[in-house]
Design a protein around this motif. Structure first.
Motif, PDB file in Angstrom:
ATOM      1  N   ALA A   1     -14.722   8.243 -45.042  1.00 56.48           N
ATOM      2  CA  ALA A   1     -15.260   9.557 -44.697  1.00 56.48           C
ATOM      3  C   ALA A   1     -16.718   9.488 -44.250  1.00 56.48           C
ATOM      4  N   SER A   2     -17.288   8.287 -44.225  1.00 57.32           N
ATOM      5  CA  SER A   2     -18.690   8.141 -43.843  1.00 57.32           C
ATOM      6  C   SER A   2     -18.790   7.462 -42.488  1.00 57.32           C
ATOM      7  N   SER A   3     -19.410   8.158 -41.524  1.00 54.28           N
ATOM      8  CA  SER A   3     -19.512   7.588 -40.171  1.00 54.28           C
ATOM      9  C   SER A   3     -20.512   6.441 -40.126  1.00 54.28           C
ATOM     10  N   THR A   4     -21.367   6.317 -41.162  1.00 54.00           N
ATOM     11  CA  THR A   4     -22.365   5.239 -41.170  1.00 54.00           C
ATOM     12  C   THR A   4     -21.928   4.053 -42.039  1.00 54.00           C
ATOM     13  N   ALA A   5     -20.766   4.161 -42.700  1.00 51.05           N
ATOM     14  CA  ALA A   5     -20.295   3.047 -43.537  1.00 51.05           C
ATOM     15  C   ALA A   5     -19.811   1.898 -42.662  1.00 51.05           C
ATOM     16  N   VAL A   6     -20.255   0.683 -42.977  1.00 50.71           N
ATOM     17  CA  VAL A   6     -19.810  -0.508 -42.252  1.00 50.71           C
ATOM     18  C   VAL A   6     -19.235  -1.493 -43.261  1.00 50.71           C
ATOM     19  N   ASN A   7     -18.021  -1.919 -43.011  1.00 45.56           N
ATOM     20  CA  ASN A   7     -17.374  -2.875 -43.915  1.00 45.56           C
ATOM     21  C   ASN A   7     -17.845  -4.285 -43.567  1.00 45.56           C
ATOM     22  N   THR A   8     -18.484  -4.959 -44.499  1.00 44.94           N
ATOM     23  CA  THR A   8     -18.911  -6.343 -44.231  1.00 44.94           C
ATOM     24  C   THR A   8     -17.747  -7.310 -44.438  1.00 44.94           C
ATOM     25  N   ASN A   9     -16.676  -6.812 -45.073  1.00 45.79           N
ATOM     26  CA  ASN A   9     -15.517  -7.639 -45.430  1.00 45.79           C
ATOM     27  C   ASN A   9     -15.845  -8.747 -46.427  1.00 45.79           C
ATOM     28  N   ASP A  10     -17.046  -8.714 -47.006  1.00 48.22           N
ATOM     29  CA  ASP A  10     -17.374  -9.680 -48.060  1.00 48.22           C
ATOM     30  C   ASP A  10     -16.934  -9.108 -49.400  1.00 48.22           C
ATOM     31  N   PRO A  11     -16.100  -9.838 -50.115  1.00 49.16           N
ATOM     32  CA  PRO A  11     -15.731  -9.366 -51.448  1.00 49.16           C
ATOM     33  C   PRO A  11     -16.885  -9.616 -52.426  1.00 49.16           C
ATOM     34  N   PHE A  12     -16.930  -8.859 -53.518  1.00 47.21           N
ATOM     35  CA  PHE A  12     -17.919  -9.175 -54.557  1.00 47.21           C
ATOM     36  C   PHE A  12     -17.225  -9.212 -55.906  1.00 47.21           C
TER      37      PHE A  12
END
Ligand SMILES: *[C@@H]1O[C@H](CO)[C@@H](O)[C@H](O)[C@H]1NC(C)=O
Ligand SMILES: *[C@@H]1O[C@H](CO)[C@@H](O)[C@H](O)[C@H]1NC(C)=O
Length: 423
Positions: free
Chosen positions: A159-170
């Motif tokens: 729902a956030s247009s500024t969220a970017v998935n780095t695909n790095d798990p933590f």
């Protein structure tokens, strides 16, 4: 390059427009609860708090090694101070039993938390977070989390247009459990200040310590330095500083009511007189040099070598090493070793003669007021002391029991912490 003058004018304008103050709430006050209902009925909460501090510190030390390629000096042995007592007191005798055992079940599991509000994403989603100067990552429960996140507000990255998935798990280890998920970057606003592309752990599983029953806020914001970041990324406060939003300093007042975090400076309303400043010997945790222990304003032990003491808003008690804490209580008349009754590392002192315990850090002495040191009555004339020992933490931890005595400043720019008299 922005000229310095323009920058300071910018800060002035920003500060005048919106004071970056975050009022901190406290839902369940462990210290007050102990005074009210007895230490024994809260002892499991205290113990789990100590365990959580221990795993948090071990996680930070491991992250430090991964991020810097160096073993932390408190682990390598470069910093390894030990105490020498100034007089030869016998070790406190053991308290073996107590007469009025309280009957409440010992299942409570909460801790002191100081939390405020942040917003994340576009449009903004609001979360409550614990501000922790003993760690460096920001994480939240996310949409899609299993039932361990039930009751918390969930971060909806979709729902956030500024969220970017780095695909790095933590993976963050906490005591027995762990928090896991994926690292995103997003816009974070705190007290009117905005950080762009801030690394945020979007959790799909929470460890028991962060489940809603045990952890009222939704997430955590680590306020220590970048080298402790498990994500290997900038902590929120560093992002704000790097993006020119605030100067690298913040002020903290922790008290029963009117607690506050102020970003970019100190709040003159909340202290009087001058700060007594102490240089940091490490900028990962806020680590100062512990030089002596005091009882009733008299030095009772001095440190040989270098022994760090970190300043940690995320820890309730004042935690020390096993030998040092025993030397401290040996110098307190009537103190008893309560490990057999309360668990390893706990001591009691006579309630009618609570000492003023102090530490010397960076050449200056700082006292813990007797009514803050006293965690509450165990029985009859024995009160539990707020200084405890723990194995597995390679330095001292100055938590709430210490911080409640002062208005504290954490100055990253000048590599110092300072303490003033609170109003
Ligand atoms: C993390 O926690 C989960 C759930 O409690 C557990 O199944 C898993 O074994 C843990 N992982 C590690 C590496 O400890
Ligand atoms: C102590 O540090 C604070 C915060 O940076 C600063 O405002 C103050 O001037 C310092 N005091 C002294 C005596 O250096």
């Amino acid at each position: 390059m922005v000229p310095l003058k323009a920058l300071s004018l910018f800060y002035l304008v920003v500060c005048a427009v919106a004071l970056p103050k975050i009022p901190l709430s406290k839902r369940d006050d462990l210290l007050a609860s102990m005074k009210r209902s007895g230490v024994l009925s809260n002892i499991n909460r205290l113990k789990s708090q100590i365990a959580k501090t221990k795993s948090k510190i071990q996680t930070g030390l491991a992250a430090f090694e991964k991020n810097t390629g160096n073993v932390h000096p408190a682990v390598s042995g470069k910093f390894s101070g030990t105490f020498t007592a100034t007089s030869n007191n016998p070790a406190p005798e053991k308290l073996t039993s107590i007469s009025k055992r309280q009957t409440e079940p010992l299942t409570d599991f909460e801790e002191d938390l100081w939390f405020g509000t942040i917003t994340v994403g576009t449009p903004p989603q609001t979360f409550t977070v614990d501000f922790d100067t003993g760690s460096s990552d920001t994480f939240l429960p996310a949409v899609g989390c299993d039932d361990t996140c039930d009751g918390h507000t969930l971060y909806d990255t979709a729902a956030s247009s500024t969220a970017v998935n780095t695909n790095d798990p933590f993976f963050l280890q906490f005591g027995a459990g762990n928090a896991t998920g994926t690292i995103f970057t997003d816009t974070v606003t705190v007290a009117g200040l905005t950080a762009q592309s801030q690394a945020i752990g979007a959790s799909n599983h929470y460890s028991v310590e962060f489940e809603e029953a045990n952890f009222p806020p939704d997430g955590l914001v680590g306020m220590a330095f970048e080298s402790l970041s498990v994500f290997g990324d900038n902590p929120l406060f560093s992002t704000l500083v790097n993006q020119g939003t605030v100067p690298p300093v913040f002020g903290v007042r922790l008290t029963d009511s009117g607690s506050e975090l102020l970003l970019g400076g100190v709040d003159p309303k909340l202290f009087t007189g001058a700060f007594r400043n102490v240089s940091l010997i490490e900028e990962d945790f806020y680590a100062t040099a512990l030089q002596a222990l005091e009882v009733n304003n008299r030095i009772i032990a001095t440190v040989n070598g270098i022994l760090p003491a970190i300043v940690d808003t995320g820890t309730t008690l004042l935690i020390g090493d096993v030998d040092g804490v025993e030397i401290l209580y040996s110098a307190i008349p009537g103190a008893l070793d309560a490990s057999g009754v309360l668990g390893p590392g706990f001591f009691v002192v006579p309630c009618d003669n609570i000492p003023t315990v102090g530490v010397t850090i960076g050449g200056q002495s700082f006292n813990v007021a007797p009514d803050i040191f006293n965690l509450g009555v165990l029985e009859d004339n024995f009160c539990v002391g707020g200084v405890v020992s723990s194995e597995g933490i390679p330095f001292w931890v100055l938590g709430d029991i210490f911080l409640r005595n002062f208005y504290a400043v954490f100055d990253q720019g000048n590599a110092l912490v300072g303490f003033a008299t609170p109003t």
